[in-house]
Design a protein around this motif. Structure first.
Motif, PDB file in Angstrom:
ATOM      1  N   GLY A  47       0.859  -1.109  -0.089  1.00 53.66           N
ATOM      2  CA  GLY A  47      -0.007   0.014   0.095  1.00 53.66           C
ATOM      3  C   GLY A  47       0.592   1.141  -0.005  1.00 53.66           C
ATOM      4  N   ALA A  48       1.743   1.229   0.765  1.00 53.15           N
ATOM      5  CA  ALA A  48       2.839   2.340   0.801  1.00 53.15           C
ATOM      6  C   ALA A  48       3.593   2.694  -0.438  1.00 53.15           C
ATOM      7  N   TYR A  49       3.968   1.508  -1.150  1.00 55.61           N
ATOM      8  CA  TYR A  49       4.734   1.950  -2.432  1.00 55.61           C
ATOM      9  C   TYR A  49       3.789   2.110  -3.465  1.00 55.61           C
ATOM     10  N   ALA A  50       2.569   1.745  -3.601  1.00 59.05           N
ATOM     11  CA  ALA A  50       1.574   1.909  -4.487  1.00 59.05           C
ATOM     12  C   ALA A  50       1.052   3.180  -4.380  1.00 59.05           C
ATOM     13  N   ALA A  51       0.741   4.055  -2.976  1.00 52.68           N
ATOM     14  CA  ALA A  51       0.567   5.290  -2.983  1.00 52.68           C
ATOM     15  C   ALA A  51       1.688   6.221  -3.198  1.00 52.68           C
ATOM     16  N   ALA A  52       2.758   5.729  -3.451  1.00 56.43           N
ATOM     17  CA  ALA A  52       3.913   6.636  -3.577  1.00 56.43           C
ATOM     18  C   ALA A  52       4.091   6.720  -5.142  1.00 56.43           C
ATOM     19  N   ALA A  53       3.777   5.496  -5.709  1.00 55.62           N
ATOM     20  CA  ALA A  53       3.934   5.396  -7.160  1.00 55.62           C
ATOM     21  C   ALA A  53       2.803   6.266  -7.891  1.00 55.62           C
ATOM     22  N   SER A  54       1.750   6.325  -7.246  1.00 53.07           N
ATOM     23  CA  SER A  54       0.532   6.922  -7.735  1.00 53.07           C
ATOM     24  C   SER A  54       0.626   8.593  -7.379  1.00 53.07           C
ATOM     25  N   ALA A  55       1.601   8.927  -6.667  1.00 52.88           N
ATOM     26  CA  ALA A  55       1.607  10.117  -6.226  1.00 52.88           C
ATOM     27  C   ALA A  55       0.357  10.406  -4.985  1.00 52.88           C
ATOM     28  N   SER A  56      -0.163   9.386  -4.493  1.00 48.55           N
ATOM     29  CA  SER A  56      -1.408   9.698  -3.513  1.00 48.55           C
ATOM     30  C   SER A  56      -0.911   9.239  -2.027  1.00 48.55           C
ATOM     31  N   PHE A  57       0.458   9.288  -1.779  1.00 50.58           N
ATOM     32  CA  PHE A  57       1.020   9.129  -0.317  1.00 50.58           C
ATOM     33  C   PHE A  57       0.768  10.368   0.335  1.00 50.58           C
ATOM     34  N   PRO A  58       0.308  10.486   1.716  1.00 48.12           N
ATOM     35  CA  PRO A  58      -0.186  11.706   2.113  1.00 48.12           C
ATOM     36  C   PRO A  58       0.873  12.827   2.352  1.00 48.12           C
ATOM     37  N   VAL A  59       2.088  12.271   2.091  1.00 50.50           N
ATOM     38  CA  VAL A  59       3.272  13.242   2.158  1.00 50.50           C
ATOM     39  C   VAL A  59       4.201  13.110   0.863  1.00 50.50           C
ATOM     40  N   PRO A  60       4.907  14.209   0.691  1.00 54.46           N
ATOM     41  CA  PRO A  60       5.859  14.126  -0.667  1.00 54.46           C
ATOM     42  C   PRO A  60       6.879  13.176  -0.351  1.00 54.46           C
ATOM     43  N   CYS A  61       6.939  12.522  -1.440  1.00 56.63           N
ATOM     44  CA  CYS A  61       8.079  11.301  -1.414  1.00 56.63           C
ATOM     45  C   CYS A  61       9.239  11.792  -2.280  1.00 56.63           C
ATOM     46  N   ILE A  62      10.427  11.247  -1.862  1.00 53.18           N
ATOM     47  CA  ILE A  62      11.921  11.447  -2.495  1.00 53.18           C
ATOM     48  C   ILE A  62      12.442  10.318  -2.953  1.00 53.18           C
ATOM     49  N   LYS A  63      12.751  10.196  -4.286  1.00 50.90           N
ATOM     50  CA  LYS A  63      13.209   9.120  -4.790  1.00 50.90           C
ATOM     51  C   LYS A  63      14.850   9.284  -4.662  1.00 50.90           C
TER      52      LYS A  63
END
Length: 95
Positions: A47-63
Motif C-alpha cells: 500500500g505504501a509503495y502503491a501510494a508513492a507510485a501514484s503520488a497519493s501518499f499523504p506526504v511528498p516522496c523523494i526518490k
C-alpha cells in the motif's frame, strides 16, 4: 510484525503505528517502508509503495536511487505535531 491476508490469499505485512516520540526520533529523511508507513498508522508495504507510485501518499516522496524517502518534517506536519517535541531540552550546554 502483524500480517493481514489480501483478497487473493497472499499475506500482507503491516507495521505497528509509531508513537509521537518515535516519530520525533526518526532521521530527517525517513525510509518509506517501514518507518513512514508506520508513522502514518501502519500501512502495508504494498500500500505504501502503491501510494508513492501514484503520488497519493499523504506526504511528498523523494526518490534517491532505488529508495523512496519522506521528510520527517512533512510527517510531523501531516500528523499535526509540532516541529520539535515540547519536552525537548534545547538549552545550550555551558562550558
Amino acid at each position: 510484525m502483524p500480517t493481514a491476508v489480501a483478497a487473493n490469499g497472499s499475506q500482507l505485512t503491516r507495521v505497528e503505528a509509531l508513537t509521537a516520540d518515535e516519530v520525533y526520533a526518526l532521521p530527517a529523511l525517513v525510509p518509506l517502508w517501514p518507518d513512514a508507513a508506520a508513522a502514518l498508522g501502519g500501512m502495508s508495504r504494498a500500500g505504501a509503495y502503491a501510494a508513492a507510485a501514484s503520488a497519493s501518499f499523504p506526504v511528498p516522496c523523494i526518490k534517491i536511487g532505488r529508495s523512496i524517502r519522506v521528510r520527517r518534517s512533512d510527517l510531523l506536519h501531516f500528523l499535526g505535531l509540532a516541529t520539535e517535541p515540547e519536552h525537548s531540552d534545547t538549552r545550550l550546554l555551558a562550558h
